[in-house]
Design a protein around this motif. Structure first.
Motif, PDB file in Angstrom:
ATOM      1  N   GLU A   1     -14.201 110.086  27.080  1.00  0.00           N
ATOM      2  CA  GLU A   1     -13.376 109.645  28.198  1.00  0.00           C
ATOM      3  C   GLU A   1     -12.585 108.422  27.762  1.00  0.00           C
ATOM      4  O   GLU A   1     -13.150 107.461  27.239  1.00  0.00           O
ATOM      5  N   ASP A   2     -11.297 108.453  27.988  1.00  0.00           N
ATOM      6  CA  ASP A   2     -10.426 107.341  27.608  1.00  0.00           C
ATOM      7  C   ASP A   2     -10.576 106.225  28.645  1.00  0.00           C
ATOM      8  O   ASP A   2     -10.191 106.386  29.796  1.00  0.00           O
TER       9      ASP A   2
ATOM     10  N   LEU B   1     -11.394 106.424  19.114  1.00  0.00           N
ATOM     11  CA  LEU B   1     -12.162 107.083  20.173  1.00  0.00           C
ATOM     12  C   LEU B   1     -12.740 108.411  19.691  1.00  0.00           C
ATOM     13  O   LEU B   1     -13.919 108.698  19.908  1.00  0.00           O
ATOM     14  N   VAL B   2     -11.914 109.205  19.027  1.00  0.00           N
ATOM     15  CA  VAL B   2     -12.359 110.510  18.537  1.00  0.00           C
ATOM     16  C   VAL B   2     -13.434 110.328  17.474  1.00  0.00           C
ATOM     17  O   VAL B   2     -14.468 111.008  17.487  1.00  0.00           O
ATOM     18  N   ALA B   3     -13.228 109.378  16.561  1.00  0.00           N
ATOM     19  CA  ALA B   3     -14.210 109.140  15.498  1.00  0.00           C
ATOM     20  C   ALA B   3     -15.551 108.659  16.064  1.00  0.00           C
ATOM     21  O   ALA B   3     -16.611 109.000  15.543  1.00  0.00           O
ATOM     22  N   ASP B   4     -15.498 107.892  17.163  1.00  0.00           N
ATOM     23  CA  ASP B   4     -16.728 107.378  17.788  1.00  0.00           C
ATOM     24  C   ASP B   4     -17.345 108.377  18.760  1.00  0.00           C
ATOM     25  O   ASP B   4     -18.398 108.095  19.350  1.00  0.00           O
TER      26      ASP B   4
ATOM     27  N   ARG C   1       0.154 102.372  17.520  1.00  0.00           N
ATOM     28  CA  ARG C   1      -1.009 101.664  18.075  1.00  0.00           C
ATOM     29  C   ARG C   1      -1.866 102.608  18.908  1.00  0.00           C
ATOM     30  O   ARG C   1      -3.098 102.609  18.802  1.00  0.00           O
ATOM     31  N   LYS C   2      -1.215 103.440  19.731  1.00  0.00           N
ATOM     32  CA  LYS C   2      -1.953 104.391  20.560  1.00  0.00           C
ATOM     33  C   LYS C   2      -2.673 105.430  19.707  1.00  0.00           C
ATOM     34  O   LYS C   2      -3.808 105.806  19.995  1.00  0.00           O
ATOM     35  N   VAL C   3      -2.022 105.900  18.648  1.00  0.00           N
ATOM     36  CA  VAL C   3      -2.672 106.851  17.742  1.00  0.00           C
ATOM     37  C   VAL C   3      -3.932 106.214  17.148  1.00  0.00           C
ATOM     38  O   VAL C   3      -4.991 106.844  17.081  1.00  0.00           O
TER      39      VAL C   3
END
Length: 141
Positions: A130-131, A123-126, A115-117
């Motif tokens: 900042e998390d 996030l990386v794709a968008d 789930r975290k992956v």
């Protein structure tokens, strides 16, 4: 012609089982082999195919978390021969239950990681830098 079982040296057995020579000697001292290790006329340890097969079983027992004392007890029972199969079965069933519980625990852990992956892949794709879910230390005022 008499069929003689192939004899293997300790280095050969180490290579075949993935155990170090030191570990093979330890297993012998700890009484974890079904049959005593024979010695050549020169005093070198001599192993057979059944020894190798048993040592592979031992590596799997150990990899699954079975304590040496439990393996030793199983070996003691096996050496005694027929008549104690119920106790051997109970040893294996107890360990099987522990492994099943551990598999369940690891499956839950794997679910969390997956789930975290997925979150971080999004996030990386968008392009988010900042998390938003990671707590930040308080700012000094």
């Amino acid at each position: 012609m008499v069929h003689r079982e192939q004899e293997l040296g300790i280095g050969d057995v180490a290579e075949r089982t993935g155990l170090s020579v030191h570990t093979l000697r330890l297993y012998e001292r700890e009484g974890l082999l079904i049959e005593p290790v024979r010695r050549s006329s020169g005093g070198h340890r001599v192993y057979t195919e059944p020894d190798v097969e048993w040592l592979i079983n031992c590596t799997r027992f150990r990899a699954s978390g079975m304590p040496l004392a439990t393996i030793r007890r199983y070996v003691e029972l096996a050496r005694q021969g027929p008549g104690n199969e119920a106790e051997r079965l109970e040893i294996l069933r107890r360990h099987e239950r522990r492994i099943a519980e551990r598999v369940d625990e690891l499956t839950a852990c794997l679910g969390l990681i997956r789930r975290k992956v997925g979150v971080y892949e999004e996030l990386v794709a968008d392009g988010v830098t900042e998390d938003p879910w990671t707590p930040r230390p308080p700012r000094a005022t």
